[in-house]
Motif scaffolding. Structure first.
Motif, PDB file in Angstrom:
ATOM      1  N   ALA A  33      87.396  42.538  -9.092  1.00  0.00           N
ATOM      2  CA  ALA A  33      88.411  41.574  -9.524  1.00  0.00           C
ATOM      3  C   ALA A  33      89.548  42.239 -10.290  1.00  0.00           C
ATOM      4  O   ALA A  33      90.709  41.840 -10.164  1.00  0.00           O
ATOM      5  N   ASP A  34      89.253  43.277 -11.084  1.00  0.00           N
ATOM      6  CA  ASP A  34      90.291  43.970 -11.848  1.00  0.00           C
ATOM      7  C   ASP A  34      91.306  44.672 -10.945  1.00  0.00           C
ATOM      8  O   ASP A  34      92.403  45.001 -11.377  1.00  0.00           O
ATOM      9  N   ALA A  35      90.946  44.911  -9.695  1.00  0.00           N
ATOM     10  CA  ALA A  35      91.834  45.619  -8.771  1.00  0.00           C
ATOM     11  C   ALA A  35      93.091  44.817  -8.467  1.00  0.00           C
ATOM     12  O   ALA A  35      94.066  45.364  -7.960  1.00  0.00           O
ATOM     13  N   TYR A  36      93.092  43.539  -8.774  1.00  0.00           N
ATOM     14  CA  TYR A  36      94.235  42.692  -8.442  1.00  0.00           C
ATOM     15  C   TYR A  36      94.917  42.123  -9.670  1.00  0.00           C
ATOM     16  O   TYR A  36      95.595  41.114  -9.604  1.00  0.00           O
ATOM     17  N   GLU A  37      94.767  42.799 -10.809  1.00  0.00           N
ATOM     18  CA  GLU A  37      95.442  42.392 -12.033  1.00  0.00           C
ATOM     19  C   GLU A  37      96.919  42.763 -11.923  1.00  0.00           C
ATOM     20  O   GLU A  37      97.258  43.851 -11.472  1.00  0.00           O
ATOM     21  N   GLY A  38      97.778  41.863 -12.312  1.00  0.00           N
ATOM     22  CA  GLY A  38      99.199  42.168 -12.289  1.00  0.00           C
ATOM     23  C   GLY A  38     100.000  41.104 -12.996  1.00  0.00           C
ATOM     24  O   GLY A  38      99.485  40.042 -13.342  1.00  0.00           O
ATOM     25  N   THR A  39     101.256  41.399 -13.211  1.00  0.00           N
ATOM     26  CA  THR A  39     102.151  40.429 -13.823  1.00  0.00           C
ATOM     27  C   THR A  39     102.764  39.576 -12.724  1.00  0.00           C
ATOM     28  O   THR A  39     102.683  39.913 -11.543  1.00  0.00           O
ATOM     29  N   GLY A  40     103.408  38.502 -13.096  1.00  0.00           N
ATOM     30  CA  GLY A  40     104.043  37.621 -12.121  1.00  0.00           C
ATOM     31  C   GLY A  40     105.157  38.284 -11.344  1.00  0.00           C
ATOM     32  O   GLY A  40     105.531  37.833 -10.266  1.00  0.00           O
ATOM     33  N   GLU A  41     105.701  39.386 -11.880  1.00  0.00           N
ATOM     34  CA  GLU A  41     106.792  40.084 -11.198  1.00  0.00           C
ATOM     35  C   GLU A  41     106.316  40.865  -9.978  1.00  0.00           C
ATOM     36  O   GLU A  41     107.082  41.104  -9.056  1.00  0.00           O
ATOM     37  N   ALA A  42     105.054  41.288  -9.990  1.00  0.00           N
ATOM     38  CA  ALA A  42     104.513  42.084  -8.889  1.00  0.00           C
ATOM     39  C   ALA A  42     103.903  41.136  -7.867  1.00  0.00           C
ATOM     40  O   ALA A  42     102.849  40.556  -8.094  1.00  0.00           O
ATOM     41  N   LYS A  43     104.583  40.973  -6.742  1.00  0.00           N
ATOM     42  CA  LYS A  43     104.167  39.977  -5.754  1.00  0.00           C
ATOM     43  C   LYS A  43     103.743  40.571  -4.413  1.00  0.00           C
ATOM     44  O   LYS A  43     103.238  39.862  -3.560  1.00  0.00           O
ATOM     45  N   THR A  44     103.968  41.874  -4.219  1.00  0.00           N
ATOM     46  CA  THR A  44     103.665  42.490  -2.934  1.00  0.00           C
ATOM     47  C   THR A  44     102.406  43.342  -3.044  1.00  0.00           C
ATOM     48  O   THR A  44     102.395  44.342  -3.764  1.00  0.00           O
ATOM     49  N   PRO A  45     101.328  42.964  -2.332  1.00  0.00           N
ATOM     50  CA  PRO A  45     100.124  43.796  -2.371  1.00  0.00           C
ATOM     51  C   PRO A  45     100.329  45.071  -1.559  1.00  0.00           C
ATOM     52  O   PRO A  45     100.974  45.055  -0.516  1.00  0.00           O
ATOM     53  N   MET A  64     102.292  62.207 -17.235  1.00  0.00           N
ATOM     54  CA  MET A  64     101.467  61.012 -17.082  1.00  0.00           C
ATOM     55  C   MET A  64     102.313  59.983 -16.344  1.00  0.00           C
ATOM     56  O   MET A  64     103.533  60.129 -16.233  1.00  0.00           O
ATOM     57  N   GLU A  65     101.653  58.945 -15.853  1.00  0.00           N
ATOM     58  CA  GLU A  65     102.372  57.854 -15.200  1.00  0.00           C
ATOM     59  C   GLU A  65     101.825  56.531 -15.693  1.00  0.00           C
ATOM     60  O   GLU A  65     100.737  56.467 -16.266  1.00  0.00           O
ATOM     61  N   ILE A  66     102.611  55.494 -15.465  1.00  0.00           N
ATOM     62  CA  ILE A  66     102.212  54.151 -15.866  1.00  0.00           C
ATOM     63  C   ILE A  66     102.698  53.172 -14.798  1.00  0.00           C
ATOM     64  O   ILE A  66     103.727  53.411 -14.157  1.00  0.00           O
ATOM     65  N   HIS A  67     101.940  52.119 -14.601  1.00  0.00           N
ATOM     66  CA  HIS A  67     102.326  51.043 -13.687  1.00  0.00           C
ATOM     67  C   HIS A  67     102.469  49.788 -14.544  1.00  0.00           C
ATOM     68  O   HIS A  67     101.472  49.154 -14.881  1.00  0.00           O
ATOM     69  N   PRO A  68     103.699  49.448 -14.925  1.00  0.00           N
ATOM     70  CA  PRO A  68     103.893  48.362 -15.885  1.00  0.00           C
ATOM     71  C   PRO A  68     103.605  46.962 -15.349  1.00  0.00           C
ATOM     72  O   PRO A  68     103.436  46.035 -16.132  1.00  0.00           O
ATOM     73  N   PHE A  69     103.516  46.814 -14.017  1.00  0.00           N
ATOM     74  CA  PHE A  69     103.368  45.477 -13.451  1.00  0.00           C
ATOM     75  C   PHE A  69     102.033  45.227 -12.765  1.00  0.00           C
ATOM     76  O   PHE A  69     101.766  44.116 -12.325  1.00  0.00           O
TER      77      PHE A  69
END
Length: 162
Positions: A33-45, A64-69
């Motif tokens: 389930a955690d694999a699909y955590e995201g903010t409302g801005e990220a809409k494209t799987p 390092m890198e980060i994925h903010p959405f």
């Protein structure tokens, strides 16, 4: 150069950064389930197949890198152990280099980084490793942000057998 010692990846140790699912003794179903955590801005799987190359010699981390959405999940497709490196973000949004931790993931572990978690690119310890990667994207860029470290970090993997 600072050195951190890698330790075996466990769900408990990795909990502040994401989740780990071990499928070595899979008998039925594992929920990611955690694999699909995201903010409302990220809409494209996004589902990508990744051929990652190992670092030559002792691993040295310089960015390092980060994925903010979105969260980001890696599922190993072959028998490659991999190096997982994470850290906290400082008040300035840059990597807090004093919090860098390193883990060794076994070939049977699926790793999910929570969105907003600083991490190094996936690094197999074999000559290369194949992984499936899933995350969400906004479609406008900024889904992956890279940050250079002020001081490179060496990772000691000598005490861990992949």
């Amino acid at each position: 150069m600072k050195t951190v010692t890698a330790r075996p990846l466990t769900a408990e140790a990795f909990a502040p950064y994401g989740s780990v699912a071990d499928i070595s003794e899979l008998e039925n179903l594992v929920s990611l389930a955690d694999a699909y955590e995201g903010t409302g801005e990220a809409k494209t799987p996004v589902l990508q197949l990744v051929q990652a190359k190992a670092m030559s010699g002792s691993p040295v981390i310089s960015q390092m890198e980060i994925h903010p959405f979105s969260s980001q999940t890696f599922l190993p497709l072959d028998q490659s152990s991999s190096l997982i490196v994470v850290c906290e973000a400082g008040e300035d949004g840059m990597p807090d280099e004093s919090t860098i931790k390193a883990f060794l993931a076994s070939p049977s572990q699926i790793v999910t980084y929570r969105h907003g978690v600083m991490h190094h690119r996936l690094t197999p310890l074999a000559p290369s490793g194949r992984f499936a990667m899933t995350m969400w994207q906004t479609g406008r860029g900024g889904d992956t942000v890279l940050y250079p470290l002020h001081t490179p970090v060496s990772v000691d993997i000598s005490d861990i057998t992949p």
